[in-house]
Design a protein around this motif. Structure first.
Motif, PDB file in Angstrom:
ATOM      1  N   LEU A   1      -7.210  -2.342   1.754  1.00  0.00           N
ATOM      2  CA  LEU A   1      -6.885  -3.403   0.800  1.00  0.00           C
ATOM      3  C   LEU A   1      -8.040  -3.658  -0.154  1.00  0.00           C
ATOM      4  O   LEU A   1      -7.815  -3.874  -1.355  1.00  0.00           O
ATOM      5  N   LEU A   2      -9.266  -3.628   0.334  1.00  0.00           N
ATOM      6  CA  LEU A   2     -10.426  -3.772  -0.561  1.00  0.00           C
ATOM      7  C   LEU A   2     -10.419  -2.676  -1.618  1.00  0.00           C
ATOM      8  O   LEU A   2     -10.661  -2.930  -2.808  1.00  0.00           O
ATOM      9  N   ARG A   3     -10.155  -1.462  -1.201  1.00  0.00           N
ATOM     10  CA  ARG A   3     -10.118  -0.344  -2.147  1.00  0.00           C
ATOM     11  C   ARG A   3      -8.958  -0.488  -3.126  1.00  0.00           C
ATOM     12  O   ARG A   3      -9.106  -0.221  -4.323  1.00  0.00           O
ATOM     13  N   TYR A   4      -7.828  -0.897  -2.622  1.00  0.00           N
ATOM     14  CA  TYR A   4      -6.638  -1.047  -3.466  1.00  0.00           C
ATOM     15  C   TYR A   4      -6.847  -2.133  -4.518  1.00  0.00           C
ATOM     16  O   TYR A   4      -6.563  -1.924  -5.706  1.00  0.00           O
ATOM     17  N   VAL A   5      -7.364  -3.286  -4.110  1.00  0.00           N
ATOM     18  CA  VAL A   5      -7.594  -4.376  -5.059  1.00  0.00           C
ATOM     19  C   VAL A   5      -8.643  -3.971  -6.085  1.00  0.00           C
ATOM     20  O   VAL A   5      -8.489  -4.224  -7.285  1.00  0.00           O
ATOM     21  N   SER A   6      -9.708  -3.308  -5.639  1.00  0.00           N
ATOM     22  CA  SER A   6     -10.731  -2.843  -6.581  1.00  0.00           C
ATOM     23  C   SER A   6     -10.156  -1.846  -7.575  1.00  0.00           C
ATOM     24  O   SER A   6     -10.478  -1.871  -8.762  1.00  0.00           O
ATOM     25  N   ALA A   7      -9.267  -0.961  -7.089  1.00  0.00           N
ATOM     26  CA  ALA A   7      -8.644   0.027  -7.975  1.00  0.00           C
ATOM     27  C   ALA A   7      -7.795  -0.656  -9.037  1.00  0.00           C
ATOM     28  O   ALA A   7      -7.786  -0.251 -10.202  1.00  0.00           O
TER      29      ALA A   7
ATOM     30  N   LEU B   1       0.833  -1.209   0.000  1.00  0.00           N
ATOM     31  CA  LEU B   1       0.000   0.000   0.000  1.00  0.00           C
ATOM     32  C   LEU B   1       0.864   1.253   0.000  1.00  0.00           C
ATOM     33  O   LEU B   1       0.512   2.258  -0.631  1.00  0.00           O
ATOM     34  N   GLN B   2       1.993   1.212   0.690  1.00  0.00           N
ATOM     35  CA  GLN B   2       2.871   2.374   0.747  1.00  0.00           C
ATOM     36  C   GLN B   2       3.555   2.650  -0.588  1.00  0.00           C
ATOM     37  O   GLN B   2       4.061   3.754  -0.809  1.00  0.00           O
ATOM     38  N   LYS B   3       3.568   1.661  -1.479  1.00  0.00           N
ATOM     39  CA  LYS B   3       4.163   1.830  -2.802  1.00  0.00           C
ATOM     40  C   LYS B   3       3.107   1.961  -3.893  1.00  0.00           C
ATOM     41  O   LYS B   3       3.375   1.720  -5.062  1.00  0.00           O
ATOM     42  N   ALA B   4       1.907   2.368  -3.514  1.00  0.00           N
ATOM     43  CA  ALA B   4       0.801   2.440  -4.479  1.00  0.00           C
ATOM     44  C   ALA B   4       1.086   3.375  -5.642  1.00  0.00           C
ATOM     45  O   ALA B   4       0.521   3.213  -6.721  1.00  0.00           O
ATOM     46  N   ALA B   5       1.976   4.350  -5.451  1.00  0.00           N
ATOM     47  CA  ALA B   5       2.299   5.288  -6.537  1.00  0.00           C
ATOM     48  C   ALA B   5       2.854   4.557  -7.750  1.00  0.00           C
ATOM     49  O   ALA B   5       2.661   4.991  -8.890  1.00  0.00           O
ATOM     50  N   GLN B   6       3.535   3.439  -7.526  1.00  0.00           N
ATOM     51  CA  GLN B   6       4.101   2.682  -8.645  1.00  0.00           C
ATOM     52  C   GLN B   6       3.020   2.027  -9.502  1.00  0.00           C
ATOM     53  O   GLN B   6       3.299   1.580 -10.610  1.00  0.00           O
ATOM     54  N   LYS B   7       1.812   1.974  -8.989  1.00  0.00           N
ATOM     55  CA  LYS B   7       0.677   1.428  -9.744  1.00  0.00           C
ATOM     56  C   LYS B   7      -0.207   2.538 -10.305  1.00  0.00           C
ATOM     57  O   LYS B   7      -1.294   2.276 -10.818  1.00  0.00           O
ATOM     58  N   GLY B   8       0.251   3.774 -10.170  1.00  0.00           N
ATOM     59  CA  GLY B   8      -0.541   4.885 -10.677  1.00  0.00           C
ATOM     60  C   GLY B   8      -1.619   5.327  -9.715  1.00  0.00           C
ATOM     61  O   GLY B   8      -2.535   6.055 -10.098  1.00  0.00           O
TER      62      GLY B   8
ATOM     63  N   ASP C   1      -3.822   5.238   3.179  1.00  0.00           N
ATOM     64  CA  ASP C   1      -3.256   5.570   4.485  1.00  0.00           C
ATOM     65  C   ASP C   1      -1.761   5.272   4.587  1.00  0.00           C
ATOM     66  O   ASP C   1      -1.267   4.881   5.659  1.00  0.00           O
ATOM     67  N   ALA C   2      -1.021   5.474   3.517  1.00  0.00           N
ATOM     68  CA  ALA C   2       0.403   5.106   3.493  1.00  0.00           C
ATOM     69  C   ALA C   2       1.191   5.675   4.669  1.00  0.00           C
ATOM     70  O   ALA C   2       2.015   4.976   5.274  1.00  0.00           O
ATOM     71  N   SER C   3       0.954   6.942   5.003  1.00  0.00           N
ATOM     72  CA  SER C   3       1.750   7.592   6.049  1.00  0.00           C
ATOM     73  C   SER C   3       1.293   7.245   7.460  1.00  0.00           C
ATOM     74  O   SER C   3       1.928   7.642   8.439  1.00  0.00           O
TER      75      SER C   3
END
Length: 581
Positions: free
Chosen positions: A162-168, A117-124, A131-133
């Motif tokens: 995680l639900l939001r991240y996977v859906s994204a 999640l903290q590296k989500a920027a690499q996925k755009g 909540d990375a920080s």
């Protein structure tokens, strides 16, 4: 692992009573993770110890209340109604026991998920959406005899993010229909709660998440380019190149040469080893060739001259290019998971058409003319081409009658007959167009007469049209105005898409009909009558909008946001979760 995490384990040992085997597992984990190596996103650590039954029961009760409320104040975006159903199903299947916390703190899987999640920027994506920080402080809080309520809040926060991240990753963050993209997200195949169960138990979470993303090569290339541009943006200077009063040609002088060289080197248009005279303001040599490369990648006229538009593009911050790549990935995720080939894709801001004869392989490319910005934009949607028509006639849409036909007709009553148009009444009966009277002009303006153009050299659809039925009445077609294809910006139509090489497209579309040879196609295009040819099977047609594209050789191209779709997407994403679904 950080030293503070080692002390966290010790604190847990002081507050819990474990069996001898559990203590051995804990100290083994400490020894392995304080050796100086950074955490790996590989197999998680072995299962440690269960929560105290009473703690687990109380935490589960707290989880039930929080999930039912669909709000968690500690989140960056507290309202989680967008995934509350998925969270409820996940915890119901888990007996409302914490899924990411055990007797020693966050599970191994939880730590890997947090790192991802903290590296989500690499996925755009925006890491703060997940909540990375906040995660470091949350992990540290769990080390000091957390209450069941604190455990519940940590666990639910991780599940929601995680639900939001996977859906994204699966279908993007925003339903494209809210942005006037007629794309259906019902193709989703991922059962999010079940997927979370798999992640909470997985030995390789990274690989599992990779399988959720689009598998097309174009998406993979865009992801790789994004990672590169994220790094380049950190090196980008805010200094702007001076805009010349008139284009600087090869051999001329340009006062911003040093900065120009720096910018061209940074984005890779000026290659290492290129000859660049030091402290010179003369515009020449390899720098001119680098500017040509830059112009090609930014849909500019490739002249090598350093004009105002080229300088404008050079001055665009690389952070903006990062955003274009992020939006490109978002729109990739809006597409069906499985694209059937052969298929045709048109990228509107690139003014280009691509034919895919098999997955990941482009066998046809050509320029196109699309709908004019701010007036008659080509919509984004997916259709199925079912037939084409050689020597088509053209039923002129009322809006074009009003804008393009009535003005010259009022000046010249013979305008219709000179240009091959016929008039029709409501019953379909032809009305003479030889000399149009004022009365007929009034009927035409009122919509009681319609106009149709006969096949021929002046016909606006040219010699062939390609039909994929849709509510927008948009199709691909030939055109007599071929001079427009040489322009760098090609938004001139009323929404339909004009193709540069109609014979090539017809041959490509009719590959499954060997009787339609190139010679027969050419004869049909030059024939005297209309001929409809039904396709053996429908060909998907994707009308897309992407202002960044990475080609098969890894070249990163950028295009202007001609319809403002990027700007609207940025505004929508700035509002945060829950995004419109």
């Amino acid at each position: 692992m950080k030293v503070v995490e080692k002390s966290d384990w010790i604190c847990e040992l002081r507050h819990c009573v474990f069996s001898a085997s559990a203590i051995l597992i804990v100290f083994t984990a400490i020894a392995c993770n304080t050796s100086g190596d950074s955490p790996r996103e590989g197999p998680p650590a072995p299962q440690r110890v269960a929560l105290n039954p009473e703690t687990a029961k109380t935490a589960g009760a707290a989880l039930g209340l929080l999930v039912a409320s669909a709000k968690l104040d500690s989140l960056r975006w507290p309202d989680f109604r967008d995934v509350s159903g998925g969270a409820a199903k996940f915890y119901e299947g888990h007996g409302y026991a914490p899924a990411w916390v055990d007797g020693a703190g966050p599970t191994g899987q939880a730590k890997v998920v947090i790192s991802i999640l903290q590296k989500a920027a690499q996925k755009g994506l925006n890491p703060e959406d997940y909540d990375a920080s906040k995660w470091q402080a949350r992990e540290e809080a769990l080390a000091w005899t957390p209450t069941p309520e604190e455990i519940a809040r940590f666990d639910l926060a991780l599940s929601v993010c995680l639900l939001r991240y996977v859906s994204a990753l699966d279908v993007g963050r925003i339903n494209p229909q809210h942005l006037k993209f007629d794309l259906d997200l019902n193709h989703r195949k991922t059962d999010l709660p079940e997927f979370l169960v798999q992640i909470s138990q997985a030995a390789d979470i990274v690989q599992l998440l990779d399988e959720v993303e689009p598998q097309e090569d174009g998406y993979s290339r865009s992801s790789e380019a994004l990672r590169r541009y994220l790094a380049l943006a950190q090196q980008d200077s805010s200094e702007k190149l001076p805009v010349p009063e008139k284009p600087v040609a090869r051999g001329g002088t340009y006062p911003g040469m040093a900065l120009l060289v720096t910018k061209l080197k940074l984005v890779g248009d000026l290659l290492k080893g290129a000859t660049v005279p030091e402290r010179s303001v003369k515009y020449e040599g390899d720098v001119v060739e680098a500017v040509k490369s830059f112009q090609l990648r930014h849909a500019l006229e490739v002249t090598g001259s350093l004009g105002p538009e080229t300088v404008r593009q050079l001055n665009v911050p690389l952070a903006d290019r990062v955003r274009q790549l992020q939006f490109s990935l978002e729109r990739w995720r809006w597409l069906p998971h499985e694209l059937v080939t052969p298929l045709i894709a048109v990228n509107v801001p690139a003014f280009r058409l691509y034919g895919f004869d098999e997955a990941h392989h482009i066998s046809l490319k050509m320029n196109v003319v699309v709908g004019k910005a701010m007036r008659s934009e080509t919509p984004a949607f997916i259709g199925n081409m079912t037939y084409l028509v050689f020597r088509p006639d053209w039923g002129v849409p009322p809006i074009i009658v009003r804008r393009e036909i009535l003005p010259p007709l009022q000046k010249d009553p013979s305008y219709l007959s000179k240009n091959g148009y016929d008039l029709f009444d409501a019953s379909g009966k032809i009305s003479s167009a030889e000399e149009v009277t004022p009365e007929k002009i009034q009927l035409l303006r009122a919509g009681k007469l319609s106009v149709r153009q006969r096949p021929g050299p002046k016909n606006a659809l040219g010699s062939v049209k390609f039909i994929f039925p849709n509510t927008y009445l948009v199709y691909l077609h030939d055109t007599p105005k071929t001079e427009l294809f040489s322009r760098s910006r090609r938004d001139f139509s009323y929404g339909c898409i004009r193709v540069q090489d109609p014979p090539a497209l017809a041959a490509w579309v009719l590959q499954s009909k060997p009787e339609w040879t190139p010679e027969r196609i050419q004869a049909a295009m030059n024939g005297e009558k209309s001929v409809q040819v039904n396709l053996s099977s429908p060909i998907p047609v994707l009308i897309l909008y992407g202002t960044a594209r990475v080609d098969e050789d890894g070249r990163v191209d950028f295009y202007d946001d001609i319809y403002g779709h990027d700007a609207r997407l940025a505004q929508a994403l700035a509002k945060g979760y829950p995004y419109p679904q």
